[in-house]
Design an enzyme around this catalytic site. Structure first.
Site, mmCIF file in Angstrom:
data_model
loop_
_atom_site.group_PDB
_atom_site.id
_atom_site.type_symbol
_atom_site.label_atom_id
_atom_site.label_comp_id
_atom_site.label_asym_id
_atom_site.label_seq_id
_atom_site.Cartn_x
_atom_site.Cartn_y
_atom_site.Cartn_z
ATOM 1 N N THR A 227 0.829 -1.200 0.000
ATOM 2 C CA THR A 227 0.000 0.000 0.000
ATOM 3 C C THR A 227 0.870 1.259 0.000
ATOM 4 O OG1 THR A 227 -1.799 -1.142 1.114
ATOM 5 C CG2 THR A 227 -1.785 1.250 1.302
ATOM 6 N N ASN B 229 -6.461 -9.584 -7.378
ATOM 7 C CA ASN B 229 -6.408 -10.332 -6.121
ATOM 8 C C ASN B 229 -7.701 -11.060 -5.778
ATOM 9 O OD1 ASN B 229 -6.809 -7.355 -5.907
ATOM 10 N ND2 ASN B 229 -7.558 -7.899 -3.884
ATOM 11 N N GLN C 249 0.086 -9.894 -6.412
ATOM 12 C CA GLN C 249 -0.417 -11.262 -6.545
ATOM 13 C C GLN C 249 0.279 -12.034 -7.668
ATOM 14 O OE1 GLN C 249 -2.300 -12.762 -4.407
ATOM 15 N NE2 GLN C 249 -3.212 -11.075 -3.259
ATOM 16 N N HIS D 228 4.177 -10.056 2.685
ATOM 17 C CA HIS D 228 3.309 -11.049 3.337
ATOM 18 C C HIS D 228 2.424 -11.841 2.383
ATOM 19 C CE1 HIS D 228 -0.732 -8.963 3.605
ATOM 20 N NE2 HIS D 228 0.026 -7.969 3.205
ATOM 21 N N THR E 97 14.604 4.739 9.228
ATOM 22 C CA THR E 97 15.558 3.656 9.465
ATOM 23 C C THR E 97 15.015 2.351 8.898
ATOM 24 O OG1 THR E 97 16.348 4.784 11.431
ATOM 25 C CG2 THR E 97 16.839 2.433 11.266
ATOM 26 N N CYS F 223 -10.212 -6.659 2.574
ATOM 27 C CA CYS F 223 -10.339 -5.235 2.897
ATOM 28 C C CYS F 223 -11.784 -4.766 2.802
ATOM 29 C CB CYS F 223 -9.499 -4.410 1.945
ATOM 30 S SG CYS F 223 -8.037 -5.247 1.394
HETATM 31 C C1 LIG Z 1 -2.599 -7.394 -0.581
HETATM 32 C C2 LIG Z 1 -2.588 -6.539 -1.775
HETATM 33 C C3 LIG Z 1 -2.190 -5.181 -1.720
HETATM 34 C C4 LIG Z 1 -1.865 -4.469 -0.427
HETATM 35 O O1 LIG Z 1 -0.887 -5.051 0.323
HETATM 36 P P1 LIG Z 1 -0.636 -4.506 1.816
HETATM 37 O O2 LIG Z 1 0.358 -5.403 2.366
HETATM 38 O O3 LIG Z 1 -1.950 -4.554 2.523
HETATM 39 O O4 LIG Z 1 -0.166 -3.121 1.695
HETATM 40 C C5 LIG Z 1 -2.165 -4.464 -2.887
HETATM 41 N N1 LIG Z 1 -2.496 -5.027 -4.055
HETATM 42 C C6 LIG Z 1 -2.875 -6.301 -4.162
HETATM 43 C C7 LIG Z 1 -3.213 -6.857 -5.487
HETATM 44 C C8 LIG Z 1 -2.938 -7.100 -3.022
HETATM 45 O O5 LIG Z 1 -3.343 -8.364 -3.132
#
Ligand SMILES: *Cc1c(COP(=O)(O)O)cnc(C)c1O
Length: 398
Positions: free
Chosen positions: A72, A161, A191, A213, A249, A337
């Site tokens: 993000t 996503n 993704q 993540h 940092t 989300c």
């Molecule tokens: C998860 C996701 C994001 C956002 O990732 P964050 O770690 O929440 O900032 C943006 N774009 C896509 C396609 C995602 O699947």
């Protein structure tokens, strides 16, 4: 009870090797990479090495890789930074032939992109949200015909996503550059990173965002790739970290972890893709066969191995989710989300689904630890749940 996690598109577990690689950087190797004494320099070398690993994964130069706190942040920084560099002058909007600067994106981007574009609209930028076909794929010619003389940026995601469809990024970027070579091309590759080629030159992108993540690194680490000489102004001011492009940092342990996760991916990405494709096909075939009036959202062919989203008529996705939860199966409706709101998913409505059908959507996203038995379990548990929910809802007889 069996637990089956099928929400890898929301987040992935951190691989044990990644945790191990990170561990010393919380304790004995805790130094600040900006410190000039030995401990600092050792850490600096480790951060540099991690940057090389990520640069190599993207076919980029080290100095084009910035570590951020999440995708993000990368997305905000990319879009707002280009808007500032190309679309503002002397403290106000820079009109091009009397027109406000123009941005093109698609209607089914992640909210990080959509809401950033809406923010810029409030500042006077013009934004085109390209429609999507029912197959969930943006056509290069549609992007091309949306380009104007005052277009400064195109932002199209690599893989959606919610439904997993792959966008023809190289084709789109080529069409964009041929029409107007000054347009900056950004892709949200979050993704795509786990399964697809992310070499920036073959994709033809100027900027790209990744999230740790979603590829088995921790939450709280992201990447922004910025091609050299891209007109872009950093959005976080402070110290001179990250080539003076992202102050603050460095999150050293997470940077080390992200590089480890990327190394693991490089090792078995192809093999993993094949394995997961088989499991996903088993799931898709099984659901379509055993759940009457269910449909796969988006193109069957042009999709990433791990995501399958279904519309199931006559049920609420939320109710199915809760009943699956009671059986130990974790899935999502729409994107994580947007849950908690009653709005139907903007992705599914962009595909042309009615709000009622969109409410009956369910996303399964598989990953490294998904097994054939997990698929069997889902296919055993899901059809009776749907049947029961349909029986409980007399107005929605199917
Ligand atoms: C998860 C996701 C994001 C956002 O990732 P964050 O770690 O929440 O900032 C943006 N774009 C896509 C396609 C995602 O699947």
């Amino acid at each position: 009870m069996r637990f089956v996690y099928l929400d890898y598109a929301a987040t992935t577990p951190v691989e044990p090797e990644v945790v191990e690689a990170m561990r010393p950087y919380f304790t004995e190797k805790f130094g600040n990479p900006s410190s000039v004494y030995t401990l600092g320099q050792e850490i600096r070398a480790a951060v540099d090495q991690s940057r090389r690993v990520v640069a190599d994964f993207l076919g980029a130069k080290s100095k084009e890789i910035l570590f951020t706190s999440c995708a993000t942040e990368s997305i905000n920084s990319a879009i707002k930074g280009v808007a500032e560099a190309k679309g503002r002058e002397g403290g106000r909007l820079k009109l091009i032939n009397g027109q406000p600067p123009h941005i093109i994106t698609s209607a089914f981007e992640h909210h990080a992109v959509l809401h950033t574009c809406q923010h810029l609209q409030r500042l006077g930028f013009e934004v085109t949200y390209l429609p999507v076909n029912s197959d969930g794929i943006i056509k290069a010619c549609d992007v091309e015909s949306a380009i104007k003389e005052q277009t400064i940026l195109v932002a199209i995601m690599y893989v959606n996503n919610e439904i997993g469809t792959i966008q023809p990024i190289s084709e789109i970027s080529k069409a964009v550059k041929e029409k107007n070579k000054n347009v900056v091309f950004f892709t949200d590759a979050v993704q795509g990173a786990g399964y697809l080629d992310c070499q920036v030159d073959s994709l033809g992108v100027d900027m790209l965002a990744l999230a740790g993540h979603k590829i088995y690194a921790p939450k709280g680490i992201g990447v922004l790739y910025v091609r050299s000489r891209t007109p872009w102004i950093p959005q976080q001011d402070g110290g001179g970290q990250e080539y003076r492009s992202r102050a603050g940092t460095e999150n050293v342990p997470y940077i080390i972890g992200l590089a480890k996760a990327v190394e693991l991916l490089k090792k078995d990405q192809e093999e993993l893709g094949k394995k997961i494709t088989q499991l996903r096909d088993k799931l898709v075939d099984g659901v379509l066969r055993n759940v009457p009036n269910s449909h796969l959202n988006g193109s069957r062919e042009n999709r990433v191995p791990n995501i399958a989203s279904f519309s199931i008529e006559g049920v609420e996705g939320e109710s199915v989710l809760l009943m699956l939860d009671r059986q130990g199966i974790y899935v999502s409706t729409g994107s994580a989300c947007s849950s908690g709101t009653l709005e139907p998913s903007h992705v599914l409505t962009a595909l042309g689904l009615s709000p009622e059908t969109a409410h009956g959507s369910l996303r399964f996203s598989l990953g490294r630890h998904t097994s054939p038995e997990d698929m069997d379990y889902v296919l055993e548990v899901l059809p009776p749940i749907i049947q029961r929910l349909r029986e409980m809802s007399p107005t929605k007889q199917i």
